[in-house]
Design a protein around this motif. Sequence first.
Motif, PDB file in Angstrom:
ATOM      1  N   SER A   1       0.859  -1.187   0.000  1.00 10.17           N
ATOM      2  CA  SER A   1       0.000   0.000   0.000  1.00 10.17           C
ATOM      3  C   SER A   1       0.893   1.233   0.000  1.00 10.17           C
ATOM      4  CB  SER A   1      -0.938   0.007   1.217  1.00 10.17           C
ATOM      5  OG  SER A   1      -0.212   0.092   2.412  1.00 10.17           O
ATOM      6  N   PHE A   2       0.407   2.269  -0.682  1.00  7.64           N
ATOM      7  CA  PHE A   2       1.170   3.509  -0.762  1.00  7.64           C
ATOM      8  C   PHE A   2       0.255   4.639  -1.184  1.00  7.64           C
ATOM      9  CE2 PHE A   2       1.744   0.942  -4.564  1.00  7.64           C
ATOM     10  CZ  PHE A   2       1.371   1.793  -5.593  1.00  7.64           C
ATOM     11  N   HIS A   3       0.670   5.841  -0.881  1.00  2.62           N
ATOM     12  CA  HIS A   3      -0.052   7.054  -1.271  1.00  2.62           C
ATOM     13  C   HIS A   3       0.347   7.409  -2.691  1.00  2.62           C
ATOM     14  CE1 HIS A   3      -1.391  11.243  -1.333  1.00  2.62           C
ATOM     15  NE2 HIS A   3      -2.100  10.967  -0.259  1.00  2.62           N
ATOM     16  N   SER A   4      -0.577   7.951  -3.438  1.00  5.44           N
ATOM     17  CA  SER A   4      -0.274   8.302  -4.831  1.00  5.44           C
ATOM     18  C   SER A   4       0.848   9.332  -4.941  1.00  5.44           C
ATOM     19  CB  SER A   4      -1.525   8.806  -5.543  1.00  5.44           C
ATOM     20  OG  SER A   4      -2.016   9.968  -4.912  1.00  5.44           O
ATOM     21  N   ALA A   5       1.044  10.121  -3.901  1.00  9.07           N
ATOM     22  CA  ALA A   5       2.124  11.110  -3.922  1.00  9.07           C
ATOM     23  C   ALA A   5       3.497  10.444  -3.805  1.00  9.07           C
ATOM     24  CB  ALA A   5       1.944  12.121  -2.791  1.00  9.07           C
ATOM     25  N   GLN A   6       3.528   9.198  -3.295  1.00  5.98           N
ATOM     26  CA  GLN A   6       4.770   8.427  -3.213  1.00  5.98           C
ATOM     27  C   GLN A   6       4.578   7.123  -3.995  1.00  5.98           C
ATOM     28  OE1 GLN A   6       3.720   9.343   0.291  1.00  5.98           O
ATOM     29  NE2 GLN A   6       4.848  11.234   0.074  1.00  5.98           N
ATOM     30  N   TRP A   7       4.211   7.275  -5.269  1.00  2.00           N
ATOM     31  CA  TRP A   7       3.870   6.126  -6.101  1.00  2.00           C
ATOM     32  C   TRP A   7       5.017   5.125  -6.139  1.00  2.00           C
ATOM     33  CZ3 TRP A   7      -0.830   5.158  -7.960  1.00  2.00           C
ATOM     34  CH2 TRP A   7      -0.955   4.051  -8.796  1.00  2.00           C
TER      35      TRP A   7
END
Length: 85
Positions: free
Chosen positions: A2-8
């Motif tokens: 899992s990850f945030h789109s800002a840290q793709w």
Amino acid sequence: PSFHSAQWRHDVDLTGKRVAVLGTGASAIQFVPRIRQDAARVTVFQRSAPYVVPKLDRAYTDSHHAAFAKIPGFAAAMRGTIWET
């Protein structure tokens, strides 16, 4: 993963995977259509629907270009019309 789109995480291959996206902000509007090409399934969870409508872009015709050249203010009026919609 899992990850945030800002840290793709470009090292994560989504091909054939089931992907969940939390949120429908501007980033999701940009990346969801792209990842659904590779993922087996994309599920988007949203709190409230975004107000996004299709862009009604189209090419200007020769008549438009002629009018832009000959009629003062026509280009500005067209831009105003596009901005209003």
